[in-house]
Scaffold this active site. Structure first.
Site, short mmCIF file in Angstrom:
data_model
loop_
_atom_site.label_atom_id
_atom_site.label_comp_id
_atom_site.label_asym_id
_atom_site.label_seq_id
_atom_site.Cartn_x
_atom_site.Cartn_y
_atom_site.Cartn_z
N ASP A 72 50.88 35.40 40.43
CA ASP A 72 50.54 36.77 40.78
C ASP A 72 50.27 36.93 42.27
O ASP A 72 50.20 35.96 43.01
CB ASP A 72 49.33 37.25 39.96
CG ASP A 72 48.25 36.17 39.84
OD1 ASP A 72 48.11 35.36 40.76
OD2 ASP A 72 47.54 36.15 38.81
N ASP A 141 37.45 38.00 30.49
CA ASP A 141 37.90 38.85 29.39
C ASP A 141 39.18 38.32 28.74
O ASP A 141 39.83 39.02 27.97
CB ASP A 141 38.12 40.28 29.87
CG ASP A 141 39.14 40.37 31.01
OD1 ASP A 141 39.74 39.33 31.37
OD2 ASP A 141 39.35 41.48 31.53
N HIS A 143 42.02 37.36 30.25
CA HIS A 143 43.32 37.61 30.88
C HIS A 143 43.90 36.35 31.51
O HIS A 143 43.17 35.51 32.02
CB HIS A 143 43.24 38.75 31.92
CG HIS A 143 42.51 38.42 33.18
ND1 HIS A 143 41.24 38.86 33.46
CD2 HIS A 143 42.90 37.70 34.27
CE1 HIS A 143 40.88 38.44 34.65
NE2 HIS A 143 41.86 37.71 35.17
N GLU A 148 45.87 41.91 31.93
CA GLU A 148 44.56 42.36 31.50
C GLU A 148 44.57 42.68 29.99
O GLU A 148 45.63 42.73 29.37
CB GLU A 148 44.17 43.61 32.30
CG GLU A 148 44.15 43.41 33.82
CD GLU A 148 42.89 42.71 34.31
OE1 GLU A 148 42.27 41.95 33.55
OE2 GLU A 148 42.53 42.92 35.48
#
Length: 266
Positions: A72, A141, A143, A148
């Protein structure tokens, strides 16, 4: 799925580095047949990068015939910004090993046509056939990369809006100011990751415990992107002791016994 339960981040980094080196050396890459490696950024892989650099300097591995694709990159952050993932990778890894510049692939978060940049990246991965090993981390979370919660499990490389929680977590790299953290990022998709021959995810710290529990004991669920690993034929999670606190005792015992021979000598 394999789960490698270790004690410390240093052990996780060392195990991951050894695994990568073994995969590269067993593959015996050449200029015409390179080993294709997917790489992450952030705090989690730092120990792995340190160990890989040490092993390279000790003559145990060469990256001359390794091609890399990063997961990313932030959108709109200058390439030379100290917190761009371009800068991170050179500072923490590329500048210290023998990988040729032309073998390094990074998403361009400043491309004039973002959609075209994402297509170009996917096409270049496909041109190599597949990524042989993709190393990654995981967010609090769940990801992976910047996929996400509620990301499609069939998604490809694209632009994503970062959640507030992700921006808060990453603000530690921006002087604690969440407003300095970009709101958008380019990321490989969940489908891109699942296409890799092998996926290795590193999990560190008690703040990742819920994500690890969701990955190992939960159902496949787009709200916990890491659960996609259950769909992969060759997934391995390498974790430290604090990250296992939400796992059932019998789950941890099962994997500890199963991997006993593979976690010695760290």
């Amino acid at each position: 799925m394999r789960l490698i339960p270790l004690a410390t981040p240093q052990q996780v980094g060392k195990w991951a580095a050894r695994h990568i080196v073994k995969r590269i050396n067993d593959f015996n890459p050449t200029a015409d047949r390179p080993f294709v490696l997917g790489l992450p950024t952030g705090g989690t892989p730092l120990e792995a990068y340190k160990a890989l650099i040490e092993m390279h300097k000790a003559g145990q591995v060469s990256f001359k015939h390794v091609v890399t694709f990063n997961m990313d990159e932030y959108v709109g952050l200058p390439k030379d910004h100290p917190e761009s993932y371009h800068s991170f990778m050179y500072r923490n890894f590329f500048d210290h090993v023998d990988i040729p510049e032309e073998n390094i692939n990074l998403l361009d978060g400043n491309a004039p046509d973002i959609d075209a940049e994402c297509r170009r990246y996917e096409e270049k991965i496909r041109a190599y056939g597949k990524i042989h090993l993709f190393m990654g981390g995981v967010g609090n979370d769940g990801h992976i990369a910047f996929n996400e919660p509620a990301s499609s499990l069939a998604s490809r490389t694209r632009i994503k809006t970062l959640t507030h929680d992700t921006r808060v977590a990453n603000s530690r790299f921006f002087g604690g100011d969440v407003n300095q953290v970009p709101k958008y990022a380019l990321t490989v998709g969940v489908g891109t990751l699942l296409d890799a021959q092998e996926v290795m995810i590193l999990v560190l710290g008690h703040v990742k415990a819920q994500a690890l529990q969701a990955a190992v004991e939960g159902n496949v669920n787009h709200m916990w992107t890491i659960s996609c690993l259950q769909l992969h034929p060759k997934a391995v999670i390498v974790c430290d002791e604090p990250s296992t606190m939400e796992l059932k005792v019998k789950t941890l015992k099962y994997f500890t016994e199963l991997e006993a021979e593979n976690i010695k000598d760290l």
